[in-house]
Design a protein around this motif. Structure first.
Motif, PDB file in Angstrom:
ATOM      1  N   ARG A 439       0.826  -1.211   0.000  1.00  0.00           N
ATOM      2  CA  ARG A 439       0.000   0.000   0.000  1.00  0.00           C
ATOM      3  C   ARG A 439       0.855   1.254   0.000  1.00  0.00           C
ATOM      4  O   ARG A 439       0.543   2.234  -0.680  1.00  0.00           O
ATOM      5  CB  ARG A 439      -0.936  -0.006   1.214  1.00  0.00           C
ATOM      6  CG  ARG A 439      -1.809   1.247   1.289  1.00  0.00           C
ATOM      7  CD  ARG A 439      -2.744   1.220   2.470  1.00  0.00           C
ATOM      8  NE  ARG A 439      -3.761   0.194   2.310  1.00  0.00           N
ATOM      9  CZ  ARG A 439      -4.739  -0.025   3.198  1.00  0.00           C
ATOM     10  NH1 ARG A 439      -4.800   0.705   4.289  1.00  0.00           N
ATOM     11  NH2 ARG A 439      -5.620  -0.965   2.985  1.00  0.00           N
ATOM     12  N   LYS A 440       1.952   1.207   0.740  1.00  0.00           N
ATOM     13  CA  LYS A 440       2.794   2.395   0.789  1.00  0.00           C
ATOM     14  C   LYS A 440       3.458   2.646  -0.563  1.00  0.00           C
ATOM     15  O   LYS A 440       3.565   3.793  -1.009  1.00  0.00           O
ATOM     16  CB  LYS A 440       3.875   2.247   1.869  1.00  0.00           C
ATOM     17  CG  LYS A 440       4.751   3.497   2.006  1.00  0.00           C
ATOM     18  CD  LYS A 440       5.625   3.453   3.238  1.00  0.00           C
ATOM     19  CE  LYS A 440       6.406   4.756   3.385  1.00  0.00           C
ATOM     20  NZ  LYS A 440       7.220   4.766   4.606  1.00  0.00           N
ATOM     21  N   TYR A 443       0.792   4.124  -2.789  1.00  0.00           N
ATOM     22  CA  TYR A 443       0.485   5.499  -2.399  1.00  0.00           C
ATOM     23  C   TYR A 443       1.587   6.447  -2.843  1.00  0.00           C
ATOM     24  O   TYR A 443       1.320   7.548  -3.339  1.00  0.00           O
ATOM     25  CB  TYR A 443       0.299   5.584  -0.880  1.00  0.00           C
ATOM     26  CG  TYR A 443      -0.020   6.991  -0.420  1.00  0.00           C
ATOM     27  CD1 TYR A 443      -1.291   7.526  -0.602  1.00  0.00           C
ATOM     28  CD2 TYR A 443       0.952   7.788   0.179  1.00  0.00           C
ATOM     29  CE1 TYR A 443      -1.580   8.813  -0.202  1.00  0.00           C
ATOM     30  CE2 TYR A 443       0.676   9.074   0.588  1.00  0.00           C
ATOM     31  CZ  TYR A 443      -0.596   9.591   0.398  1.00  0.00           C
ATOM     32  OH  TYR A 443      -0.880  10.872   0.788  1.00  0.00           O
ATOM     33  N   GLU A 447       1.562   9.693  -5.301  1.00  0.00           N
ATOM     34  CA  GLU A 447       2.128  10.941  -4.795  1.00  0.00           C
ATOM     35  C   GLU A 447       3.120  11.533  -5.791  1.00  0.00           C
ATOM     36  O   GLU A 447       3.094  12.744  -6.067  1.00  0.00           O
ATOM     37  CB  GLU A 447       2.816  10.659  -3.458  1.00  0.00           C
ATOM     38  CG  GLU A 447       3.165  11.882  -2.650  1.00  0.00           C
ATOM     39  CD  GLU A 447       3.748  11.480  -1.306  1.00  0.00           C
ATOM     40  OE1 GLU A 447       4.785  10.775  -1.303  1.00  0.00           O
ATOM     41  OE2 GLU A 447       3.173  11.851  -0.267  1.00  0.00           O
ATOM     42  N   ALA A 459      -5.746  10.057  -3.536  1.00  0.00           N
ATOM     43  CA  ALA A 459      -5.871   8.871  -2.690  1.00  0.00           C
ATOM     44  C   ALA A 459      -7.034   9.045  -1.741  1.00  0.00           C
ATOM     45  O   ALA A 459      -7.435  10.157  -1.406  1.00  0.00           O
ATOM     46  CB  ALA A 459      -4.583   8.653  -1.902  1.00  0.00           C
ATOM     47  N   ASP A 463      -6.231   5.178   2.199  1.00  0.00           N
ATOM     48  CA  ASP A 463      -4.879   5.074   1.663  1.00  0.00           C
ATOM     49  C   ASP A 463      -3.919   5.881   2.504  1.00  0.00           C
ATOM     50  O   ASP A 463      -2.822   5.444   2.832  1.00  0.00           O
ATOM     51  CB  ASP A 463      -4.841   5.580   0.219  1.00  0.00           C
ATOM     52  CG  ASP A 463      -5.460   4.592  -0.745  1.00  0.00           C
ATOM     53  OD1 ASP A 463      -5.483   3.402  -0.394  1.00  0.00           O
ATOM     54  OD2 ASP A 463      -5.928   5.017  -1.814  1.00  0.00           O
ATOM     55  N   GLU A 464      -4.339   7.120   2.839  1.00  0.00           N
ATOM     56  CA  GLU A 464      -3.458   7.995   3.599  1.00  0.00           C
ATOM     57  C   GLU A 464      -3.225   7.435   4.995  1.00  0.00           C
ATOM     58  O   GLU A 464      -2.115   7.447   5.527  1.00  0.00           O
ATOM     59  CB  GLU A 464      -4.078   9.391   3.670  1.00  0.00           C
ATOM     60  CG  GLU A 464      -4.138  10.080   2.310  1.00  0.00           C
ATOM     61  CD  GLU A 464      -4.896  11.390   2.356  1.00  0.00           C
ATOM     62  OE1 GLU A 464      -5.396  11.710   3.448  1.00  0.00           O
ATOM     63  OE2 GLU A 464      -4.979  12.074   1.323  1.00  0.00           O
ATOM     64  N   SER A 467      -0.842   4.605   4.757  1.00  0.00           N
ATOM     65  CA  SER A 467       0.524   5.056   4.544  1.00  0.00           C
ATOM     66  C   SER A 467       1.128   5.572   5.832  1.00  0.00           C
ATOM     67  O   SER A 467       2.276   5.307   6.165  1.00  0.00           O
ATOM     68  CB  SER A 467       0.548   6.143   3.459  1.00  0.00           C
ATOM     69  OG  SER A 467       1.857   6.553   3.236  1.00  0.00           O
TER      70      SER A 467
END
Length: 474
Positions: A439-440, A443, A447, A459, A463-464, A467
């Motif tokens: 996921r990171k 993301y 970004e 996102a 998601d945030e 992260s």
């Protein structure tokens, strides 16, 4: 671990045995041959990883041996040896597929260094190919490539809807892969063994479209010299895909509504009522709700089509899928054009991520095909991309070149992008290597793409939060 196998080929017995002894002491499994003919026979039963062969030998010289070995499909790495070194011989050996060239008398340390590098490169190539295959298996769903959260939601919807008889309406911008989704619905359904028939509604005039869909009788119109079965008949028992359904005329809309309601129709110019069992999957890039409000599309037909709606996200909203898509198109067009373009030079992936792709996957595919055609080397550079994608070159070619003076964010970005290039675009494999979550990685890709346009990444809150949680746990 099984010892690496090395085949030593040299007509000078003392030199051959000396090399074999050194390699044996280093833990390699060694076999010997005194000329090219003997060596060819050993290739099949010994299956060496590396062949160390002299160039000048009786019966069959080293270059001929190399060429014949390649013709027979041997994938061993070849290292040539000779006491009669020349530029011409070296060039010829490399062109024939040799990995390296050693000059006699041999230095034992030099042999071990060259051999070690050859084996390391060989292992890396095989690891890369294995990773590519893993990416292909993991990131494909009936030829649909990507493992982003947005696409996973589409996969889930397709799998649930496919097993039913429900009509499916696929929505999304042009170039997002609506036909692939339609094919996936068919292949996941119980109709998979029956026909999958498609009609591009926008490509046909009203009269031709009606004839294509419902068929016609002899003499129904000028040029109708015989009876023709329509696509509904051809798709009986299977699936009919109506692409660009938003382009059909009002009169065809009426007839299509009848088929959806009653599962029956007449051929153009005919009186016999025909019944069919057809699963309808339709697709459009238009806003059908807006078309209904504007009076251009029948509301009752819209609701008949919109039993299950699947919306495909544009590529700009799932940029984490770009590395896997690029890897797929690189392989596809490298094979198609007979080129050996298999990777991306530093900065190329960032350029691809920084662009919004208004033409979606179709535009990305065209860009990679163009780049493969024009690429002079084995890697795509930003110079190979269409002009609209070319941006400023990155400062430094590797994470180490950014230090000192770089922020941790810059180092992290370089590490993620270079790792993705190394593993053929697999976000899962990149996350494993970097020790962070998938996921990171996804993301961060969003970004980086958003940063190129001065916007925030597209996102979701989840998601945030994911992260931030990843960052907190690392």
């Amino acid at each position: 671990m099984t010892a690496q196998r090395i085949l030593v080929v040299d007509d000078e017995a003392n030199a051959r045995r000396a090399i074999a002894t050194i390699l044996g002491e280093e833990g390699y499994e060694v076999a010997e041959a005194s000329n090219g003919e003997e060596a060819l026979a050993r290739l099949a039963d010994f299956s060496p990883a590396v062949v160390l062969t002299d160039v000048r030998m009786p019966k069959m010289d080293g270059l001929t041996f190399l060429q014949k070995a390649r013709e027979q499909g041997a994938d061993a790495t070849f290292i040539m040896m000779t006491a009669f070194a020349s530029v011409e011989t070296a060039v010829e050996a490399m062109r024939a597929g040799a990995e390296h060239y050693l000059v006699k008398p041999l230095d034992a340390n030099a042999v071990l260094v060259v051999l070690g590098k050859a084996l390391e490169k060989r292992a890396l190539e095989r690891e890369t190919e294995n990773l590519r295959e893993q990416v292909r298996q993991r990131a494909r769903f009936h030829n649909i490539i990507g493992d982003s959260s947005q696409l996973q939601a589409v996969y889930d919807m397709v799998k649930r809807a496919a097993t039913t008889k429900a009509t499916v309406l696929i929505l999304g911008e042009s170039g997002t892969g609506k036909e692939l989704i339609a094919q996936a619905i068919h292949h996941e359904s119980q109709r998979r063994d029956k026909a999958f028939v498609k009609v591009h509604c926008a490509a046909l005039s009203e009269g031709l479209l009606e004839s294509e869909l419902f068929g016609h009788e002899k003499g129904a119109f000028t040029g109708a010299v015989g009876r023709k079965e329509g696509r509904f008949e051809l798709a009986d028992g299977g699936t009919l895909f109506l692409d660009e359904i938003g382009e059909i005329s009002p009169s065809v809309q009426v007839k299509l509504l009848r088929v959806l309601q009653q599962r029956e129709f007449e051929r153009v110019g005919g009186t016999q009522t025909l019944k069919v069992d057809v699963r309808i999957v339709a697709a459009t890039h238009r806003d059908l709700v807006g078309e209904v409000k504007a009076g251009r599309f029948r509301e009752d037909l819209y609701y008949r089509l919109n039993v299950v709606a699947v919306t495909l996200p544009p590529l700009r909203e799932r940029k984490s899928d770009i590395p896997a898509l690029v890897s797929h198109f690189l392989e596809k067009y490298s094979d198609s054009y007979g080129k050996e373009v298999r990777g991306l030079a530093p900065g190329t992936l960032q350029a691809l991520l920084s662009y919004d792709w208004p033409g979606n996957i179709r535009e990305l595919e065209n860009a990679i095909e163009r780049a493969v055609v024009l690429a002079p080397g084995h890697e795509l550079t930003t110079d190979d991309l269409p002009p609209v994608l070319r941006g400023p070159r990155p400062v430094g070619a590797s994470p180490s070149s950014l230090i000192p003076g770089a922020t941790l964010a810059q180092i992290e970005r370089e590490a993620i992008l270079r790792t993705l290039e190394r593993v053929g675009g697999s976000t899962t494999r990149a996350a494993e290597i970097l020790g962070i979550s998938v996921r990171k990685v996804q993301y961060r890709l969003k970004e980086y793409g958003a940063a190129a346009h001065g916007t925030t990444p597209p996102a979701s809150d989840s998601d945030e939060e994911g992260s931030e949680a990843d960052a907190a746990s690392e």
